[in-house]
Design a protein around this motif. Structure first.
Motif, PDB file in Angstrom:
ATOM      1  N   ILE A 214      47.617  46.664  37.445  1.00 25.83           N
ATOM      2  CA  ILE A 214      46.764  46.135  36.196  1.00 25.83           C
ATOM      3  C   ILE A 214      45.784  47.258  35.981  1.00 25.83           C
ATOM      4  CG2 ILE A 214      45.373  44.579  35.002  1.00 25.83           C
ATOM      5  CD1 ILE A 214      46.498  42.315  37.071  1.00 25.83           C
ATOM      6  N   GLN A 215      46.130  47.898  34.812  1.00 25.01           N
ATOM      7  CA  GLN A 215      45.114  49.006  34.562  1.00 25.01           C
ATOM      8  C   GLN A 215      43.856  48.234  33.913  1.00 25.01           C
ATOM      9  OE1 GLN A 215      45.732  52.470  35.239  1.00 25.01           O
ATOM     10  NE2 GLN A 215      47.644  51.423  36.125  1.00 25.01           N
ATOM     11  N   VAL A 216      42.814  48.632  34.730  1.00 26.78           N
ATOM     12  CA  VAL A 216      41.302  48.014  34.119  1.00 26.78           C
ATOM     13  C   VAL A 216      40.447  48.988  33.988  1.00 26.78           C
ATOM     14  CG1 VAL A 216      39.459  46.355  35.166  1.00 26.78           C
ATOM     15  CG2 VAL A 216      42.052  46.069  35.855  1.00 26.78           C
ATOM     16  N   VAL A 217      39.509  48.524  32.805  1.00 27.56           N
ATOM     17  CA  VAL A 217      38.318  49.459  32.502  1.00 27.56           C
ATOM     18  C   VAL A 217      37.004  48.898  32.641  1.00 27.56           C
ATOM     19  CG1 VAL A 217      38.646  49.259  30.017  1.00 27.56           C
ATOM     20  CG2 VAL A 217      37.206  50.888  30.986  1.00 27.56           C
ATOM     21  N   ALA A 218      36.078  48.889  33.521  1.00 27.23           N
ATOM     22  CA  ALA A 218      34.984  48.302  33.367  1.00 27.23           C
ATOM     23  C   ALA A 218      33.760  48.941  32.696  1.00 27.23           C
ATOM     24  CB  ALA A 218      34.284  48.060  35.123  1.00 27.23           C
ATOM     25  N   ALA A 219      32.994  48.635  32.112  1.00 24.58           N
ATOM     26  CA  ALA A 219      31.904  49.400  31.350  1.00 24.58           C
ATOM     27  C   ALA A 219      30.768  49.850  32.394  1.00 24.58           C
ATOM     28  CB  ALA A 219      31.012  48.437  30.314  1.00 24.58           C
ATOM     29  N   GLU A 220      30.835  49.058  33.594  1.00 16.70           N
ATOM     30  CA  GLU A 220      29.730  49.647  34.490  1.00 16.70           C
ATOM     31  C   GLU A 220      30.141  49.340  36.034  1.00 16.70           C
ATOM     32  OE1 GLU A 220      27.569  48.115  30.699  1.00 16.70           O
ATOM     33  OE2 GLU A 220      28.697  46.930  32.282  1.00 16.70           O
ATOM     34  N   ASN A 221      29.682  50.207  36.796  1.00 15.28           N
ATOM     35  CA  ASN A 221      30.485  50.160  38.072  1.00 15.28           C
ATOM     36  C   ASN A 221      30.051  49.307  39.047  1.00 15.28           C
ATOM     37  OD1 ASN A 221      27.598  51.005  38.691  1.00 15.28           O
ATOM     38  ND2 ASN A 221      28.414  52.981  39.795  1.00 15.28           N
ATOM     39  N   PHE A 222      28.988  48.280  38.556  1.00 10.76           N
ATOM     40  CA  PHE A 222      28.714  47.211  39.380  1.00 10.76           C
ATOM     41  C   PHE A 222      29.793  46.019  39.180  1.00 10.76           C
ATOM     42  CE2 PHE A 222      25.291  47.470  36.060  1.00 10.76           C
ATOM     43  CZ  PHE A 222      25.649  46.663  35.118  1.00 10.76           C
ATOM     44  N   TRP A 223      30.199  45.914  38.019  1.00  8.81           N
ATOM     45  CA  TRP A 223      31.400  44.926  37.907  1.00  8.81           C
ATOM     46  C   TRP A 223      32.436  45.658  38.297  1.00  8.81           C
ATOM     47  CZ3 TRP A 223      29.142  40.659  37.787  1.00  8.81           C
ATOM     48  CH2 TRP A 223      28.092  40.389  37.026  1.00  8.81           C
ATOM     49  N   GLY A 224      32.503  46.812  38.082  1.00  8.47           N
ATOM     50  CA  GLY A 224      33.892  47.615  38.406  1.00  8.47           C
ATOM     51  C   GLY A 224      34.182  47.608  39.914  1.00  8.47           C
ATOM     52  N   SER A 225      33.120  47.387  40.718  1.00 14.20           N
ATOM     53  CA  SER A 225      33.304  47.569  42.325  1.00 14.20           C
ATOM     54  C   SER A 225      33.788  46.117  42.629  1.00 14.20           C
ATOM     55  CB  SER A 225      31.609  47.605  42.769  1.00 14.20           C
ATOM     56  OG  SER A 225      32.002  47.437  44.298  1.00 14.20           O
ATOM     57  N   ILE A 226      33.137  45.066  41.967  1.00  9.07           N
ATOM     58  CA  ILE A 226      33.805  43.718  42.337  1.00  9.07           C
ATOM     59  C   ILE A 226      35.330  43.597  41.789  1.00  9.07           C
ATOM     60  CG2 ILE A 226      33.658  41.332  41.517  1.00  9.07           C
ATOM     61  CD1 ILE A 226      30.537  41.556  41.433  1.00  9.07           C
ATOM     62  N   ALA A 227      35.817  44.316  40.692  1.00  8.93           N
ATOM     63  CA  ALA A 227      37.071  44.076  40.078  1.00  8.93           C
ATOM     64  C   ALA A 227      38.060  44.943  40.944  1.00  8.93           C
ATOM     65  CB  ALA A 227      37.159  44.733  38.604  1.00  8.93           C
ATOM     66  N   THR A 228      37.634  45.951  41.487  1.00 14.53           N
ATOM     67  CA  THR A 228      38.224  46.921  42.373  1.00 14.53           C
ATOM     68  C   THR A 228      38.668  46.033  43.610  1.00 14.53           C
ATOM     69  OG1 THR A 228      37.384  49.006  41.694  1.00 14.53           O
ATOM     70  CG2 THR A 228      38.232  48.920  43.825  1.00 14.53           C
ATOM     71  N   GLN A 229      37.802  45.316  44.173  1.00 11.20           N
ATOM     72  CA  GLN A 229      37.925  44.674  45.562  1.00 11.20           C
ATOM     73  C   GLN A 229      38.716  43.472  45.318  1.00 11.20           C
ATOM     74  OE1 GLN A 229      34.434  44.971  48.472  1.00 11.20           O
ATOM     75  NE2 GLN A 229      33.208  45.565  46.465  1.00 11.20           N
ATOM     76  N   LEU A 230      38.730  42.856  44.233  1.00  6.97           N
ATOM     77  CA  LEU A 230      39.425  41.670  44.008  1.00  6.97           C
ATOM     78  C   LEU A 230      40.811  42.056  43.558  1.00  6.97           C
ATOM     79  CD1 LEU A 230      37.013  39.461  41.744  1.00  6.97           C
ATOM     80  CD2 LEU A 230      37.653  39.117  44.162  1.00  6.97           C
ATOM     81  N   GLY A 231      40.921  43.270  43.066  1.00  5.75           N
ATOM     82  CA  GLY A 231      42.473  43.573  42.541  1.00  5.75           C
ATOM     83  C   GLY A 231      43.313  44.291  43.691  1.00  5.75           C
ATOM     84  N   GLY A 232      42.325  44.893  44.395  1.00  9.28           N
ATOM     85  CA  GLY A 232      43.234  45.566  45.813  1.00  9.28           C
ATOM     86  C   GLY A 232      44.329  46.411  45.219  1.00  9.28           C
ATOM     87  N   ALA A 233      45.514  46.237  45.713  1.00 11.01           N
ATOM     88  CA  ALA A 233      46.643  47.231  45.489  1.00 11.01           C
ATOM     89  C   ALA A 233      47.328  47.072  44.110  1.00 11.01           C
ATOM     90  CB  ALA A 233      47.695  47.051  46.380  1.00 11.01           C
ATOM     91  N   HIS A 234      46.772  46.002  43.582  1.00 15.80           N
ATOM     92  CA  HIS A 234      47.528  45.420  42.387  1.00 15.80           C
ATOM     93  C   HIS A 234      46.789  45.487  40.935  1.00 15.80           C
ATOM     94  CE1 HIS A 234      51.358  43.954  43.980  1.00 15.80           C
ATOM     95  NE2 HIS A 234      50.692  43.478  44.911  1.00 15.80           N
ATOM     96  N   ALA A 235      45.652  46.347  41.287  1.00 19.79           N
ATOM     97  CA  ALA A 235      44.760  46.914  39.977  1.00 19.79           C
ATOM     98  C   ALA A 235      44.103  48.106  40.335  1.00 19.79           C
ATOM     99  CB  ALA A 235      43.509  45.717  39.956  1.00 19.79           C
ATOM    100  N   HIS A 236      44.257  48.900  39.126  1.00 24.54           N
ATOM    101  CA  HIS A 236      43.465  50.217  39.327  1.00 24.54           C
ATOM    102  C   HIS A 236      42.349  50.389  38.065  1.00 24.54           C
ATOM    103  CE1 HIS A 236      42.805  54.406  37.731  1.00 24.54           C
ATOM    104  NE2 HIS A 236      43.177  54.526  38.940  1.00 24.54           N
TER     105      HIS A 236
END
Length: 325
Positions: free
Chosen positions: A56-78
Motif C-alpha cells: 500500500i502506498q501511504v502518505v503521512a503529513a507528519e512523521n510522528f504518524w508516519g512512523s506508526i504507519a510504517t511499523q504497522l504496515g511492515g512489508a506491505h506498506a510504503h
C-alpha cells in the motif's frame, strides 16, 4: 504550533497554490478502483488493492504518524512522511512539487487535522477522485477545529489511531489481514511496551502533581499522565498559535515560578520565543526542574516510541527530582 521566524526557518522552494494545483493535476495517477466502506474517522474514496503481496502506498503529513504507519504496515506498506525535518513548522508548511507527486500516487493518506495541517487538506483536495482513502486523526478522536490539535501527545488517541490504521490496512489489502494483525500485536505489546509502562508508572507515582508548560502541545500528555496543568490555557494557546500572550498571563506564570507553585516546567524546545526562554531561565533559577519535548521526531531518524520514551523518561526524572518520589 506556529514558530517565530527567528527560531524556526521555513524550507525553500515552495510552490504557489496555483502551481501546486497544476502540478498535482498533471501528476494524478490512475488507480484501480472498487467501492469501499470506511469506518468512522476514515474517508474512503475508492480503490482498495486486493490480493497477497500488495504494498500500500501511504502518505503521512507528519512523521510522528508516519512512523506508526510504517511499523504497522511492515512489508506491505510504503510510507512517505512529508514533514520530517525538525526545523520545519508543520502548521505553516507549504507543499512542494515532490509532495504533490507523493499525494497523487498515494492509496492512503494520514493527516492530523483540527486545523494543524490545513495545507495537507488542500494538497489532497487537488485530486479528490484518485481512489485514495484518507484518515483524519481529529475526526477519528472527535476533536473539532479549535480544539487542541496535538493528538500524538495523547496516549489514548495514539492507541485509537493504531487500531484505525490497522483496520484501514486490512480493508485496503484484505489478503494480508492476518499479517497486519501480527504487525499491530508486535507493535503494541513489544515496541510500545516501554512507552505504555512509563505512562502508567508516572501516573501512579505523580498523579495530581502541578506542572507548568510553554505551550498547549504539553496539555494532552499532562492529561494522559494525570498531571495538573497550572499554566493559563490562554497562554498555552497563544504560544502554540504564534500570537502574543497577555501581560496578565505572563505575570501569573512568573508568580507561579517564583513561589514554586509548580513542581516541573515542560517546554517545547522547537518553539523557544523570548517569553519561553525567560520562563525557562526563571524556573531553573528557582530550582524547578525543566523537562523538554519537541513538536516532531527529534532526532528525525527515531521511531515514534524511541522519541516519546526518551521524553517521558526526562519528565519522570524531573518529577522525581522535584518530589523525591
Amino acid at each position: 504550533m506556529r514558530r517565530s521566524a527567528v527560531t524556526r526557518p521555513v524550507a525553500n522552494g515552495r510552490l504557489s497554490r496555483a502551481a501546486l494545483g497544476a502540478a498535482a493535476a498533471a501528476l494524478v495517477a490512475t488507480v484501480s478502483a472498487c467501492a469501499t466502506t470506511a469506518p468512522p474517522g476514515s474517508v474512503a474514496v475508492a480503490g482498495a488493492p486486493s490480493g497477497g503481496g500488495k504494498v500500500i502506498q501511504v502518505v503521512a503529513a507528519e512523521n510522528f504518524w508516519g512512523s506508526i504507519a510504517t511499523q504497522l504496515g511492515g512489508a506491505h506498506a510504503h510510507v512517505t512522511s512529508i514533514i520530517t525535518n525538525p526545523d520545519t513548522d508543520p502548521h505553516s508548511y507549504e507543499p512542494t512539487a515532490a509532495d504533490a507527486r507523493t499525494a497523487t500516487t498515494a492509496q492512503y493518506a494520514i493527516v492530523n487535522g483540527i486545523g494543524y495541517d490545513a495545507w495537507a487538506d488542500k494538497l489532497l483536495a487537488t485530486n479528490p477522485g484518485s481512489g485514495r482513502s484518507e484518515l483524519k486523526v481529529g475526526d477519528l478522536v472527535g476533536v473539532q477545529p479549535g480544539g487542541n490539535p496535538h493528538r500524538w501527545y495523547s496516549p489514548t488517541d495514539v492507541h485509537q489511531v493504531i487500531e484505525r490504521i490497522t483496520a484501514d490496512y486490512k480493508r485496503l489489502d484484505p489478503a494480508d489481514a492476518a499479517y497486519f494483525d501480527r504487525q499491530k500485536q508486535t507493535f503494541v505489546t513489544q515496541d510500545l511496551a516501554r512507552y505504555d509502562q512509563l505512562i502508567a508508572d508516572i501516573k501512579a507515582a505523580y498523579a495530581g502533581t502541578p506542572i507548568g508548560a510553554s505551550e498547549s502541545i504539553v496539555t494532552p500528555l499532562a492529561e494522559g499522565l494525570g498531571l495538573k496543568m497550572m499554566t493559563p490555557e490562554s497562554f498555552l494557546d497563544a504560544m502554540s498559535e504564534g500570537t502574543d500572550p497577555t501581560a496578565a498571563d505572563k505575570a501569573t506564570i512568573d508568580q507561579q515560578l517564583r513561589t514554586r507553585q509548580i513542581k516541573v516546567y515542560v517546554y517545547n524546545s522547537q518553539n523557544s520565543t523570548p517569553d519561553v526562554v525567560a520562563q525557562v531561565k526563571l524556573a531553573r533559577s528557582e530550582g524547578i526542574p525543566v523537562a523538554i519535548v519537541t513538536e516532531t521526531l527529534a532526532p528525525a531518524g527515531d521511531t515514534f516510541e524511541q522519541w516519546q520514551t526518551a521524553q517521558l523518561q526526562g519528565i519522570e526524572q524531573a518529577l522525581h527530582q522535584a518530589t523525591g518520589k
